[in-house]
Enzyme design. Sequence first.
Site, PDB file in Angstrom:
ATOM      1  N   GLY A   1       1.341  -1.760   0.367  1.00 36.96           N
ATOM      2  CA  GLY A   1      -0.018   0.207   0.355  1.00 36.96           C
ATOM      3  C   GLY A   1       0.933   0.899  -0.292  1.00 36.96           C
TER       4      GLY A   1
ATOM      5  CE  LYS B   1       3.591   0.679   3.439  1.00 37.06           C
ATOM      6  NZ  LYS B   1       3.821   1.979   3.637  1.00 37.06           N
ATOM      7  CB  SER B   2       2.748  -0.337   9.407  1.00 39.90           C
ATOM      8  OG  SER B   2       4.048  -0.242   8.527  1.00 39.90           O
TER       9      SER B   2
ATOM     10  CG  HIS C   1       6.841   2.453  12.480  1.00 40.35           C
ATOM     11  ND1 HIS C   1       6.188   1.228  11.594  1.00 40.35           N
ATOM     12  CD2 HIS C   1       6.704   3.816  11.882  1.00 40.35           C
ATOM     13  CE1 HIS C   1       5.691   1.929  10.895  1.00 40.35           C
ATOM     14  NE2 HIS C   1       6.172   3.199  10.382  1.00 40.35           N
TER      15      HIS C   1
ATOM     16  CD  GLU D   1      17.028  -0.930  15.723  1.00 40.93           C
ATOM     17  OE1 GLU D   1      18.056  -0.659  15.100  1.00 40.93           O
ATOM     18  OE2 GLU D   1      16.014  -0.623  16.957  1.00 40.93           O
TER      19      GLU D   1
END
Lengths: 163, 163, 163
Positions: free
Chosen positions: C7, C13-14, C49, C61
Site C-alpha cells: 500500500g 499497512k504497517s 513505529h 534491526e
Amino acid sequence: MKVLFTGGVKSGKSALAEQYILSLCDKKPYYLATTECLDEAMDQRILIHQQRRGEQFITLEEPLDIIAAIEFCDQPVLIECMTMWINNMLYHEKEETIFPILEQVCHLPHDLIFVHNEVGLGILPENALARKFADIAGLAGQLLAKYCDEVYFCTAGLKQRFK
Amino acid sequence: MKVLFTGGVKSGKSALAEQYILSLCDKKPYYLATTECLDEAMDQRILIHQQRRGEQFITLEEPLDIIAAIEFCDQPVLIECMTMWINNMLYHEKEETIFPILEQVCHLPHDLIFVHNEVGLGILPENALARKFADIAGLAGQLLAKYCDEVYFCTAGLKQRFK
Amino acid sequence: MKVLFTGGVKSGKSALAEQYILSLCDKKPYYLATTECLDEAMDQRILIHQQRRGEQFITLEEPLDIIAAIEFCDQPVLIECMTMWINNMLYHEKEETIFPILEQVCHLPHDLIFVHNEVGLGILPENALARKFADIAGLAGQLLAKYCDEVYFCTAGLKQRFK
C-alpha cells in the site's frame, strides 16, 4: 451515515460521490466546496465541477470552518474535498487542529459523504512540505475510513467497495 | 469485446494483459506498440517487452494513428500502452484529438485489450505539463473503462476485477 | 506461510500487518526493522513505529542482511519494510543481489509477513535514481506476491485481499 470516496486525480471519485448522494436524497443535498480560488487553473476546475453539479445541489463554500458549515445543513452533505481542506489548513497554519476537527466532523449527526484524494502511492517528492502533506492526507483517510460505514476506492470512474 | 488493464509502473499489467489475450486467441493476436524510441532507457524497456512477447504476437508499431493500425487487424489487438500514446499525442501537439480518437477506438468492432498506466495516486509534481498529463491520463482511463466489458486493476503482478 | 501487505504511505499497512501477525502467534513474533537511521525525520518515524509495537514484539534491526536476521528466528517474522531494504541495498551499491536475496527469503521455511510500499501509481519524477527505485520496488512486489499465500492491498487503514 458517513461514506468515504477516495481515489487519485481524475479517478471519477467526485462524480461517483455526487451520484451516490443524489440517489440518497429526496430533497436537494448540500455541496460543501472547500476549495479556495488561488489561481486561474483552479478557477477552471471549480467551474467544471460547478457545471456538473447544475441545479441539483445547494452549494456552500467554506475553505476552513467546515463544522460551522455542516451544522447548518438539514440534508446530507457532500464535502468536496477533504484533501483540499487539509491543504487549506496547512496553508493557514492550522495544522494542529486538523485531526481534532476531523474527529468532531465524524461525530456530527449529519449524513456526510467525504471525497478524499489518495496521494501516497507514488514516489514521494523531496520537498518536505509535500511529504508532510502526504502523511497527513494518508492519516486523515485512515481516520475518516474508521468512522465511515462505507468506503469506496475509485479508479477509472469505477468504485470498488473496500468497507 | 473491450478489456482494460490498468495499474502502476511495474505492476505486472503488461504481462497480465498478454496472458489474457493469448488465452483468448486461436491464432496469433496483434500487439500494437505505441512507444516511440526517444532515448536509450526506453530502448531497453522496449527490448524487454519484445523478448517476453517472443513469437506469440504479430507486432505493429504506431505511436500516433492507432485507428489506422487497428483497422487492418483480423484478430484481437493488445494496445501497449494507452498512456504512452497520450504522451505521444501531447508531444506532437495533437491534444485536441485525443478524446475524439479514444471514442472512435472504443467503437471499432475489434476485440481490443488496452493497457493503461495509473499516474494519479501520488503527489502531483509542480510541473504544469505533468499535471495536465495526469488529468488527461485519468480522464482517458475513465473513458476506456466506460466502454470496456471488463476492467482489471493490477498491482504486484495480481489483477483485481473492478468491472 | 508468507503474507504480503502492500500500500501507499500512511495507508495503514504497517498497523494492519502487525495486527495480522499478532493474531497468528501464541508467543511473541519477531519484528525485523530494516530502517537505517539517517536523519531526524526518520528517527521520528521509527520512534512512532516502536511505540505502537510496545512490548508485543521481539525487535531486530538489520538494514541489509535480512536472511541472517530471519534464520535466527523461531517464531513468525514481520519485515518492516521491504522497500526500505531495497533502498538500503541501492544506497550500499548492492543492487545486483536484491532479487537473488528476495528469492532466497521467499524460500526460507519461516512464516514471514512482508510490508511493502507501492510507489508506482503516481507521475514518475525525472530523477533517474527515483525511476530505477520505482522499477525495482514494483518488480520486488511482483516477486513477493508470486510466493505469498495471501496478498493485501491497503488503503485508508483498510486491507483488501488481492490474493
